[in-house]
Design an enzyme around this catalytic site. Structure first.
Site, mmCIF file in Angstrom:
data_model
loop_
_atom_site.group_PDB
_atom_site.id
_atom_site.type_symbol
_atom_site.label_atom_id
_atom_site.label_comp_id
_atom_site.label_asym_id
_atom_site.label_seq_id
_atom_site.Cartn_x
_atom_site.Cartn_y
_atom_site.Cartn_z
ATOM 1 C CB CYS A 199 -0.984 -0.023 1.161
ATOM 2 S SG CYS A 199 -2.359 1.154 0.924
ATOM 3 C CG HIS B 221 -4.395 -2.994 2.633
ATOM 4 N ND1 HIS B 221 -3.283 -2.970 3.454
ATOM 5 C CD2 HIS B 221 -4.652 -1.704 2.305
ATOM 6 C CE1 HIS B 221 -2.898 -1.711 3.619
ATOM 7 N NE2 HIS B 221 -3.704 -0.935 2.938
ATOM 8 C CD GLU C 205 -2.288 -6.322 4.376
ATOM 9 O OE1 GLU C 205 -2.311 -5.121 4.680
ATOM 10 O OE2 GLU C 205 -2.126 -6.724 3.204
#
Length: 310
Positions: free
Chosen positions: A142, A237, A239
């Site tokens: 990011c 993202h 994750e």
């Protein structure tokens, strides 16, 4: 597969409860193997949440993984206790003489600032320069991806008209289907995005040292690799937990920011509905591929033999 972290770290119990093979430091010391050495520069304010999310994904490796958490010395976290930071984190100065098989540089909520206005920018530049000689492969996430592209390749960023937030469909570039990072990927897959800025796509396309592996017609470039195959810049993202965007949305509502409902996230676009977890498989696969094919099979057995990125 085993990930070696302190049994006192909050992520330890969470991952154990998810049946992820977590190895305590005490048990790891009894094993006569050469683990992957992975450092995480955690710039996110929600450090414990980010630790858990990343360690969940980094557990997908066939060998033992040792994690080193790094904090900035020039910025004190306001959202995580000093006791946690002192117990589980180290500073760059303390590890700069070490070499790592892999490095992760996370995002940070500073997108609207010019890079040079971020109070730890000089320290981060030192870390990114060090990564070229002391990390075999680096994953930038990011804002960390934007910072890495700017520092290493002079790629600028631009502010979006409104926050990009939601679950966006992404496509593997037709010429990159056999890239090691993308093994097993579907041609179209979902990724969470949450940001106010984007990298300058024209500058990326014009840079012969970069290649776009994954793109989205709605949210732009998602995975960019450098020509060496050792540096990756990931704008999204993967994750994120299933409720991370929900929590961000509720937080912004409570702040009176009148955010738009995250795209393609809540069923029926109704924030009262529980969001579906539609990106977990590809996120897990990306990190597994990174560690297995881009790090484990390429990094020298002796970390001191890691060569600089040219």
């Amino acid at each position: 597969m085993p990930i070696n972290i302190s049994s006192k770290l909050p992520a330890y119990k969470t991952l154990q409860d998810e049946n992820i093979y977590v190895l305590s430091e005490e048990d790891a010391a009894k094993q006569d193997i050469r683990p992957l050495q992975i450092a995480i520069v955690n710039l996110m304010p929600t450090k414990i949440e980010t630790e858990t999310q990343l360690m969940r994904l980094l557990s997908n490796t066939p060998i033992q993984v040792d994690i080193t958490l790094i904090k900035t010395a020039t910025h004190i976290s306001a959202n995580t206790s000093s006791e946690h930071m002192e117990a589980f984190y180290t500073t760059f100065d303390r590890v700069k003489d070490r070499k790592f098989d892999a490095l992760v540089i996370t995002g940070a909520p500073v997108e609207k600032l010019a890079f040079e206005e971020v109070n730890y920018w000089n320290e981060l530049c030192a870390i990114m320069e060090w990564s070229k000689t002391n990390s075999f492969s680096t994953m930038h996430i990011c804002w960390g991806a934007q910072a890495g592209l700017y520092y290493h390749h002079g790629i600028g960023k631009r502010e979006l008209p409104k926050k990009l937030s939601g679950i966006y469909p992404h496509k593997v570039h037709p010429t990159e289907r056999n890239h090691p990072l993308l093994k097993g990927f579907d041609e179209v897959f979902n990724v969470p995005q949450s940001r106010y800025t984007e990298v300058n796509a024209d500058e990326v396309d014009a840079n012969s040292n970069l290649r776009v592996l994954v793109n989205s017609p709605l949210s732009g470039a998602h995975i960019i690799a450098d020509k060496t195959g050792r540096q990756f810049f990931v704008t999204g993202h993967g994750e994120y937990d299933h409720d991370t965007l929900k929590n961000e949305y509720v937080r912004d509502v409570e702040k009176g920011l009148a955010p738009e409902i995250p795209y393609n996230y809540f069923p029926g676009d109704n924030p009262e509905n529980e969001p579906l977890y539609t990106w977990r498989g590809h996120a897990s696969l990306m990190y597994s591929n990174w560690l297995n094919f881009c790090v484990y099979q390429e990094t020298p057995f002796n970390p001191t033999d890691i060569q600089p990125i040219s």
